[in-house]
Design an enzyme around this catalytic site. Structure first.
Site, PDB file in Angstrom:
ATOM      1  N   ARG A   1       8.703 -15.220   0.002  1.00  0.00           N
ATOM      2  CA  ARG A   1       8.429 -15.451   1.418  1.00  0.00           C
ATOM      3  C   ARG A   1       7.918 -16.873   1.612  1.00  0.00           C
ATOM      4  O   ARG A   1       7.157 -17.378   0.792  1.00  0.00           O
ATOM      5  CB  ARG A   1       7.355 -14.460   1.900  1.00  0.00           C
TER       6      ARG A   1
ATOM      7  N   LYS B   1      -1.111  -3.655   1.276  1.00  0.00           N
ATOM      8  CA  LYS B   1      -0.921  -2.808   2.467  1.00  0.00           C
ATOM      9  C   LYS B   1       0.532  -2.353   2.594  1.00  0.00           C
ATOM     10  O   LYS B   1       0.804  -1.167   2.779  1.00  0.00           O
ATOM     11  CB  LYS B   1      -1.335  -3.577   3.745  1.00  0.00           C
TER      12      LYS B   1
ATOM     13  N   ARG C   1      -4.223 -18.407   5.069  1.00  0.00           N
ATOM     14  CA  ARG C   1      -4.219 -17.023   5.583  1.00  0.00           C
ATOM     15  C   ARG C   1      -5.522 -16.302   5.216  1.00  0.00           C
ATOM     16  O   ARG C   1      -6.027 -15.487   5.989  1.00  0.00           O
ATOM     17  CB  ARG C   1      -3.011 -16.269   5.020  1.00  0.00           C
TER      18      ARG C   1
ATOM     19  N   ARG D   1       4.844 -12.451  -5.535  1.00  0.00           N
ATOM     20  CA  ARG D   1       5.594 -11.482  -4.726  1.00  0.00           C
ATOM     21  C   ARG D   1       7.020 -11.971  -4.474  1.00  0.00           C
ATOM     22  O   ARG D   1       7.246 -13.154  -4.227  1.00  0.00           O
ATOM     23  CB  ARG D   1       4.897 -11.261  -3.383  1.00  0.00           C
TER      24      ARG D   1
ATOM     25  N   ARG E   1      -5.602  -7.044  14.029  1.00  0.00           N
ATOM     26  CA  ARG E   1      -6.028  -8.120  13.146  1.00  0.00           C
ATOM     27  C   ARG E   1      -7.130  -8.956  13.794  1.00  0.00           C
ATOM     28  O   ARG E   1      -7.601  -9.917  13.175  1.00  0.00           O
ATOM     29  CB  ARG E   1      -4.835  -9.018  12.896  1.00  0.00           C
TER      30      ARG E   1
HETATM   31  P1  AP5 Z   1       1.872  -6.258  -0.546  1.00  0.00           P
HETATM   32  O1  AP5 Z   1       1.884  -4.780  -0.516  1.00  0.00           O
HETATM   33  O2  AP5 Z   1       3.110  -6.980  -0.148  1.00  0.00           O
HETATM   34  O3  AP5 Z   1       0.569  -6.811   0.220  1.00  0.00           O
HETATM   35  P2  AP5 Z   1       0.204  -6.850   1.766  1.00  0.00           P
HETATM   36  O4  AP5 Z   1      -1.219  -6.483   1.884  1.00  0.00           O
HETATM   37  O5  AP5 Z   1       1.207  -6.066   2.553  1.00  0.00           O
HETATM   38  O6  AP5 Z   1       0.391  -8.414   1.988  1.00  0.00           O
HETATM   39  P3  AP5 Z   1       1.036  -9.182   3.212  1.00  0.00           P
HETATM   40  O7  AP5 Z   1       1.126 -10.632   2.788  1.00  0.00           O
HETATM   41  O8  AP5 Z   1       2.335  -8.573   3.662  1.00  0.00           O
HETATM   42  O9  AP5 Z   1      -0.009  -9.012   4.237  1.00  0.00           O
HETATM   43  P4  AP5 Z   1      -0.326  -9.906   5.367  1.00  0.00           P
HETATM   44  O10 AP5 Z   1      -1.234  -9.014   6.091  1.00  0.00           O
HETATM   45  O11 AP5 Z   1      -0.864 -11.237   5.088  1.00  0.00           O
HETATM   46  O12 AP5 Z   1       1.125 -10.252   5.976  1.00  0.00           O
HETATM   47  P5  AP5 Z   1       1.962  -9.601   7.153  1.00  0.00           P
HETATM   48  O13 AP5 Z   1       3.330  -9.465   6.682  1.00  0.00           O
HETATM   49  O14 AP5 Z   1       1.267  -8.435   7.751  1.00  0.00           O
HETATM   50  O15 AP5 Z   1       1.451  -6.714  -2.033  1.00  0.00           O
HETATM   51  C1  AP5 Z   1       1.405  -8.088  -2.392  1.00  0.00           C
HETATM   52  C2  AP5 Z   1       1.963  -8.252  -3.817  1.00  0.00           C
HETATM   53  O16 AP5 Z   1       1.084  -7.611  -4.750  1.00  0.00           O
HETATM   54  C3  AP5 Z   1       3.355  -7.585  -4.008  1.00  0.00           C
HETATM   55  O17 AP5 Z   1       4.099  -8.401  -4.850  1.00  0.00           O
HETATM   56  C4  AP5 Z   1       3.030  -6.232  -4.685  1.00  0.00           C
HETATM   57  O18 AP5 Z   1       4.081  -5.790  -5.516  1.00  0.00           O
HETATM   58  C5  AP5 Z   1       1.770  -6.566  -5.469  1.00  0.00           C
HETATM   59  N1  AP5 Z   1       0.833  -5.432  -5.530  1.00  0.00           N
HETATM   60  C6  AP5 Z   1       0.526  -4.566  -4.533  1.00  0.00           C
HETATM   61  N2  AP5 Z   1      -0.396  -3.663  -4.964  1.00  0.00           N
HETATM   62  C7  AP5 Z   1      -0.676  -4.006  -6.247  1.00  0.00           C
HETATM   63  C8  AP5 Z   1      -1.576  -3.472  -7.230  1.00  0.00           C
HETATM   64  N3  AP5 Z   1      -2.341  -2.403  -6.961  1.00  0.00           N
HETATM   65  N4  AP5 Z   1      -1.612  -4.071  -8.440  1.00  0.00           N
HETATM   66  C9  AP5 Z   1      -0.815  -5.159  -8.715  1.00  0.00           C
HETATM   67  N5  AP5 Z   1       0.041  -5.702  -7.826  1.00  0.00           N
HETATM   68  C10 AP5 Z   1       0.096  -5.144  -6.597  1.00  0.00           C
HETATM   69  O19 AP5 Z   1       1.863 -10.769   8.251  1.00  0.00           O
HETATM   70  C11 AP5 Z   1       2.488 -12.022   8.047  1.00  0.00           C
HETATM   71  C12 AP5 Z   1       2.097 -12.957   9.175  1.00  0.00           C
HETATM   72  O20 AP5 Z   1       2.529 -12.415  10.440  1.00  0.00           O
HETATM   73  C13 AP5 Z   1       0.588 -13.184   9.349  1.00  0.00           C
HETATM   74  O21 AP5 Z   1       0.099 -14.190   8.487  1.00  0.00           O
HETATM   75  C14 AP5 Z   1       0.515 -13.567  10.833  1.00  0.00           C
HETATM   76  O22 AP5 Z   1       0.901 -14.905  11.011  1.00  0.00           O
HETATM   77  C15 AP5 Z   1       1.569 -12.677  11.469  1.00  0.00           C
HETATM   78  N6  AP5 Z   1       0.995 -11.397  11.934  1.00  0.00           N
HETATM   79  C16 AP5 Z   1       1.239 -10.159  11.421  1.00  0.00           C
HETATM   80  N7  AP5 Z   1       0.529  -9.221  12.080  1.00  0.00           N
HETATM   81  C17 AP5 Z   1      -0.169  -9.890  13.052  1.00  0.00           C
HETATM   82  C18 AP5 Z   1      -1.101  -9.484  14.040  1.00  0.00           C
HETATM   83  N8  AP5 Z   1      -1.489  -8.196  14.192  1.00  0.00           N
HETATM   84  N9  AP5 Z   1      -1.631 -10.435  14.848  1.00  0.00           N
HETATM   85  C19 AP5 Z   1      -1.261 -11.743  14.747  1.00  0.00           C
HETATM   86  N10 AP5 Z   1      -0.409 -12.190  13.805  1.00  0.00           N
HETATM   87  C20 AP5 Z   1       0.136 -11.273  12.960  1.00  0.00           C
END
Ligand code: AP5
Length: 217
Positions: free
Chosen positions: A160, A13, A171, A127, A88
């Site tokens: 991270r 994402k 998660r 990552r 979410r």
């Molecule tokens: P990346 O693009 O970083 O993936 P992502 O989907 O953004 O993963 P996140 O871990 O950031 O998502 P998340 O939703 O768990 O965490 P968030 O930060 O929102 O890609 C991942 C890896 O794969 C990278 O190394 C990339 O290079 C590689 N990659 C990407 N595409 C690829 C491909 N096509 N092929 C190969 N490799 C690829 O949230 C973190 C925490 O915050 C949550 O756990 C929660 O505690 C809290 N939080 C955030 N939002 C909320 C909410 N709305 N409500 C409550 N808590 C929340």
């Protein structure tokens, strides 16, 4: 253009959000990034969010909804935005819907990046992120030019804290229970688009542009 990005942790994402926002000139609103910035600044919000994030759990809805609403009121959101990681939970989705209705606005689409669990652990544990500018890399699939250094600002890149295998598994469970129901929620409203997220990063982006349309909106 108001877009929601849905998908499990590690679906790509954040990676796709940056390209989409460049392409369509809309702000990228990532609740994860907002929380991480507050954690690094040691704000009261950051201290509260850290308790949940480090365990792989969601930050409480009330807190998250207020933060997103505040952000959406800002001037740069008047012509659209991309929400990455919000909503979410069904409660967050309902709050967003209420907010949009109150402003006479609507969503262009809820875009689901679909990636099966077997890909996720490899993606998350590989990552690396830049703590200074937020750029994201993968040691195998998207490495920086100089090992261990950010391409954008030259800082040391790090793993991270919530990207350890045990926390990623937690998660994923939280995603299945609390976020996956949104697929049905937006499907029933005829707002869901699905892209296959297992292909290369540029190929996934191409599919997204095909869904969103080739012209800037
Ligand atoms: P990346 O693009 O970083 O993936 P992502 O989907 O953004 O993963 P996140 O871990 O950031 O998502 P998340 O939703 O768990 O965490 P968030 O930060 O929102 O890609 C991942 C890896 O794969 C990278 O190394 C990339 O290079 C590689 N990659 C990407 N595409 C690829 C491909 N096509 N092929 C190969 N490799 C690829 O949230 C973190 C925490 O915050 C949550 O756990 C929660 O505690 C809290 N939080 C955030 N939002 C909320 C909410 N709305 N409500 C409550 N808590 C929340």
């Amino acid at each position: 253009m108001r877009i929601i990005l849905l998908g499990p942790p590690g679906a790509g994402k954040g990676t796709q959000a940056k390209s989409i926002c460049n392409r369509y000139s809309i702000p990228h609103i990532s609740t994860g990034d907002i929380f991480r910035k507050n954690i690094s600044d040691n704000t009261p919000l950051g201290i509260e969010a850290k308790k949940h994030i480090d365990r792989g759990h969601l930050v409480p809805d009330e807190l998250t909804i207020d933060i997103v609403k505040d952000r959406l009121f800002q001037e740069d959101c008047s012509n659209g935005y991309l929400l990455d990681g919000f909503p979410r939970t069904v409660k967050q989705a309902e709050a967003l819907e209420e907010f949009l209705i109150s402003r006479g606005e609507n969503l262009a689409t809820a875009l689901l990046i679909k990636v099966p669990t077997e890909f996720i652990i490899d993606r998350m544990t590989g990552r690396r992120v830049c703590p200074a500018c937020g750029a994201s890399y993968h040691i195998k699939y998207n490495p920086p030019v100089n090992e261990g250094k950010c391409d954008v600002c030259g800082s040391d890149i790090i793993q991270r804290k919530d990207d350890t295998e045990a926390t990623v598994r937690e998660r994923l469970e939280v995603y299945d229970m609390q976020t996956e129901p949104l697929i049905d929620y937006y499907g029933k409203k005829d707002l869901l688009s699905i892209v296959e997220g297992t292909r290369a990063i540029n190929e996934v982006f191409e599919s997204i542009c095909n869904i969103l349309g080739s012209d800037k909106k």
